[in-house]
Design an enzyme around this catalytic site. Structure first.
Site, PDB file in Angstrom:
ATOM      1  N   LEU A 133       0.865  -1.178   0.000  1.00 27.27           N
ATOM      2  CA  LEU A 133       0.000   0.000   0.000  1.00 27.27           C
ATOM      3  C   LEU A 133       0.900   1.225   0.000  1.00 27.27           C
ATOM      4  O   LEU A 133       1.970   1.216   0.617  1.00 27.27           O
ATOM      5  CB  LEU A 133      -0.900   0.022   1.242  1.00 27.27           C
ATOM      6  CG  LEU A 133      -1.965  -1.072   1.369  1.00 27.27           C
ATOM      7  CD1 LEU A 133      -2.674  -0.965   2.714  1.00 27.27           C
ATOM      8  CD2 LEU A 133      -2.982  -1.001   0.240  1.00 27.27           C
ATOM      9  N   ASP A 134       0.464   2.285  -0.667  1.00 29.89           N
ATOM     10  CA  ASP A 134       1.222   3.535  -0.637  1.00 29.89           C
ATOM     11  C   ASP A 134       1.400   4.011   0.797  1.00 29.89           C
ATOM     12  O   ASP A 134       0.587   3.708   1.673  1.00 29.89           O
ATOM     13  CB  ASP A 134       0.484   4.626  -1.432  1.00 29.89           C
ATOM     14  CG  ASP A 134       0.373   4.297  -2.907  1.00 29.89           C
ATOM     15  OD1 ASP A 134       1.166   3.474  -3.398  1.00 29.89           O
ATOM     16  OD2 ASP A 134      -0.531   4.856  -3.560  1.00 29.89           O
ATOM     17  N   ARG A 135       2.449   4.790   1.012  1.00 31.95           N
ATOM     18  CA  ARG A 135       2.710   5.323   2.350  1.00 31.95           C
ATOM     19  C   ARG A 135       1.476   6.015   2.925  1.00 31.95           C
ATOM     20  O   ARG A 135       1.137   5.853   4.099  1.00 31.95           O
ATOM     21  CB  ARG A 135       3.872   6.322   2.294  1.00 31.95           C
ATOM     22  CG  ARG A 135       4.199   6.946   3.647  1.00 31.95           C
ATOM     23  CD  ARG A 135       4.963   8.254   3.471  1.00 31.95           C
ATOM     24  NE  ARG A 135       6.297   8.046   2.958  1.00 31.95           N
ATOM     25  CZ  ARG A 135       7.385   7.916   3.712  1.00 31.95           C
ATOM     26  NH1 ARG A 135       7.281   7.959   5.031  1.00 31.95           N
ATOM     27  NH2 ARG A 135       8.572   7.741   3.162  1.00 31.95           N
ATOM     28  N   THR A 137      -1.680   5.554   2.233  1.00 30.59           N
ATOM     29  CA  THR A 137      -2.887   4.732   2.277  1.00 30.59           C
ATOM     30  C   THR A 137      -2.875   3.856   3.523  1.00 30.59           C
ATOM     31  O   THR A 137      -1.843   3.315   3.913  1.00 30.59           O
ATOM     32  CB  THR A 137      -2.983   3.858   1.016  1.00 30.59           C
ATOM     33  OG1 THR A 137      -2.931   4.688  -0.139  1.00 30.59           O
ATOM     34  CG2 THR A 137      -4.279   3.067   0.996  1.00 30.59           C
ATOM     35  N   ARG A 236      -5.624   6.343  -7.372  1.00 28.73           N
ATOM     36  CA  ARG A 236      -5.360   7.783  -7.360  1.00 28.73           C
ATOM     37  C   ARG A 236      -5.307   8.343  -8.780  1.00 28.73           C
ATOM     38  O   ARG A 236      -5.884   9.403  -9.080  1.00 28.73           O
ATOM     39  CB  ARG A 236      -4.055   8.056  -6.607  1.00 28.73           C
ATOM     40  CG  ARG A 236      -4.104   7.597  -5.159  1.00 28.73           C
ATOM     41  CD  ARG A 236      -2.730   7.498  -4.527  1.00 28.73           C
ATOM     42  NE  ARG A 236      -2.101   8.795  -4.376  1.00 28.73           N
ATOM     43  CZ  ARG A 236      -0.878   8.957  -3.859  1.00 28.73           C
ATOM     44  NH1 ARG A 236      -0.157   7.908  -3.460  1.00 28.73           N
ATOM     45  NH2 ARG A 236      -0.369  10.170  -3.744  1.00 28.73           N
TER      46      ARG A 236
END
Length: 287
Positions: A133-135, A137, A236
């Site tokens: 997961l993105d930082r 998120t 996104r």
């Protein structure tokens, strides 16, 4: 490393060779060592690769230290981990926003992987990244607890057998109750942090969107998202391309907020060894 798996009730009889190669994706080199060192047993008895196994059998594998390489990472503080599910093979965590999934350099020590290593290493295990997961998120994320199950979980992701449902707040009003965004995604030519819709050279990316509600006071729409693919920044980029950037997403021109309003709220998977239906929620979520 010793692993024993009881084959589930609906297991179709096959040979040990087929089980290890086709079902459990054991690398060829490791299969060779299992065979030559006689490190496979069925119901407590040594077994050869041409033997058949059936539902209810207990298959035991012994891996020597050289069969799989052991990764290294700084051991972090596990006290802040939120565990949603755990067994001997895998673990699902509730990732907070603002922390990276894994280090990009050996010197990094403040990622979720480091924290999880601090929890598992004292037990003689180590975490392996299945997906990220993105930082910015938050929410449900799966880690393997050994290298044996790692490729199996990877294949499940590719075959869409790990189902993830995201919550998000986006700017503006989405009129449709549901829509599917099918736009290829590639790297930004001038900003390595970003991804863009690239119809010619981009990778296939499909996002399904379902509207939850619209908040006219903030001019924001609450939505659920389901991914058919797992491209970097997929949700996104797709929502930004539709004119509805995620709230708090400064990289893609979203409305200002304390954090990126994207949350992996729900995760479903069928356990690859037990066929247990695993459903977890990273509650309370965004609403």
């Amino acid at each position: 490393m010793d692993i024993t798996i009881q084959l589930p009730d609906d297991f179709q009889e096959t040979t040990i060779q087929e089980l290890l190669e086709k079902e459990w994706l054991v690398p060829r080199k490791v299969r060779h060592f299992l065979r030559t060192r006689k490190n496979v047993a069925v119901n407590g008895q040594p077994a050869q690769f041409h033997f058949s196994v059936k539902a209810g059998d207990n298959v035991s594998l012994h891996f020597d230290s050289e069969d799989y390489s052991v990764p290294t990472a700084y051991i972090g503080d596990p006290s802040s981990l939120t565990i949603l599910f755990e067994d001997e093979q895998l673990i699902v965590l509730d990732k907070p926003a603002g922390i990276k999934t894994h280090p990009n350099t050996p010197e990094e020590h403040d990622t979720l992987l480091n924290q999880l290593a601090g929890y598992l290493v004292p037990k003689g295990q180590f975490p392996y990244v299945v997906h990220r997961l993105d930082r910015e998120t938050s929410g449900c994320i799966v880690f393997a607890k050994n290298p044996f199950i790692l490729p199996i979980l990877g294949r499940m992701l590719e075959q869409k057998k790990i189902y993830r449902r995201y919550q998000a707040f986006v700017s503006g009003k989405i009129k449709q109750q549901s829509l599917t965004i099918n736009k290829r995604i590639g790297r930004h030519r001038h900003d390595r942090r970003k991804r863009v819709v690239d119809p010619k050279k981009g990778d296939l990316a499909v996002t399904h969107v379902e509207k939850a509600f619209y908040d006219p006071s903030k001019n924001q729409t609450a939505i659920f998202c389901i991914l058919d693919t797992g491209r970097t920044h997929q949700i996104r980029v797709h929502l930004s391309s539709e004119g509805h950037s995620i709230v708090g997403d400064s990289l893609y021109e979203g409305m200002a907020a304390k954090r990126l309003m994207l949350h992996a709220y729900e995760l479903h998977l069928l356990h690859p060894f037990t066929n247990e239906k695993i459903t977890v929620q990273a509650a309370p979520g965004l609403w």
